[in-house]
Scaffold this active site. Structure first.
Site, PDB file in Angstrom:
ATOM      1  CB  VAL A   1      -7.915  16.770  -0.209  1.00 11.90           C
ATOM      2  CG1 VAL A   1      -9.130  16.029   0.180  1.00 11.90           C
ATOM      3  CG2 VAL A   1      -6.519  16.965   0.310  1.00 11.90           C
ATOM      4  N   PRO A   2      -8.988  16.458  -4.134  1.00  8.40           N
ATOM      5  CG  PRO A   2      -8.891  15.151  -5.142  1.00  8.40           C
ATOM      6  CD  PRO A   2      -8.456  15.532  -3.559  1.00  8.40           C
ATOM      7  CB  CYS A   3     -13.142  18.615  -1.510  1.00  3.96           C
ATOM      8  SG  CYS A   3     -13.328  20.254  -1.578  1.00  3.96           S
ATOM      9  CG  HIS A   4     -11.931  20.311  -8.054  1.00  3.59           C
ATOM     10  ND1 HIS A   4     -10.599  19.924  -7.216  1.00  3.59           N
ATOM     11  CD2 HIS A   4     -11.602  19.726  -8.545  1.00  3.59           C
ATOM     12  CE1 HIS A   4      -9.818  19.103  -7.366  1.00  3.59           C
ATOM     13  NE2 HIS A   4     -10.595  19.301  -8.809  1.00  3.59           N
TER      14      HIS A   4
END
Length: 156
Positions: free
Chosen positions: A124-127
């Site tokens: 889950v690409p919060c970056h």
């Protein structure tokens, strides 16, 4: 029962945890179960698939993930995490962009808080979420790791 393993990566060891429903945690620090369920150092199909796909991601062989997830958050947090899943490899968005996706443009700070509570890093690409000024903002795994991930995806 929470099943756990770890893998080595270019940005440190990554802990993977899963329930029988799917991956529930991917991160850089051991995390205790949200239900205080015992954690065993064994694997299941979700953990094995996650480890394989993360290794492919770090080897530049994968740009998206196909892993069953078992997230545990508030309805708002889950909606933010679902919106994060729409941010493709090699692209960034701002907290405001995510708030707008949720048809709640005033929820920028709440989106930031939910982003910071994301239990499934990288998948889950919060970056990929940056500040409105296009600068890197906080990352639970540390800004150096966020910078590495964005560089890996060709963004910086």
């Amino acid at each position: 029962m929470i099943l756990q393993t770890s893998i080595s990566s270019p940005i440190d060891d990554i802990i993977i945890q899963a329930t029988n429903k799917g991956v529930s945690y991917v991160g850089f620090y051991p995390k205790q179960s949200y239900t205080h369920t015992p954690i065993e150092q064994v694997t299941n199909q979700a953990v094995l698939i996650c480890a394989e796909q993360l290794n492919e991601y770090f080897s530049a062989e994968r740009t998206s993930f196909d892993i069953p997830l078992d997230t545990h958050g508030t309805p708002f947090q889950n909606s933010v995490w679902q919106a994060l899943l729409t941010v493709p490899f090699g692209k960034t968005m701002t907290y405001g962009d995510i708030a707008n996706k949720l048809n709640n443009p005033k929820a920028v700070r709440a989106v930031g808080a939910a982003n910071g509570k994301n239990p499934i890093s990288i998948i889950v690409p919060c970056h990929r979420i940056i500040g409105a000024n296009a600068k890197l903002t906080g990352y639970a795994g540390g800004l150096a790791r966020k910078q590495w991930l964005l560089k890996h995806e060709g963004l910086i």
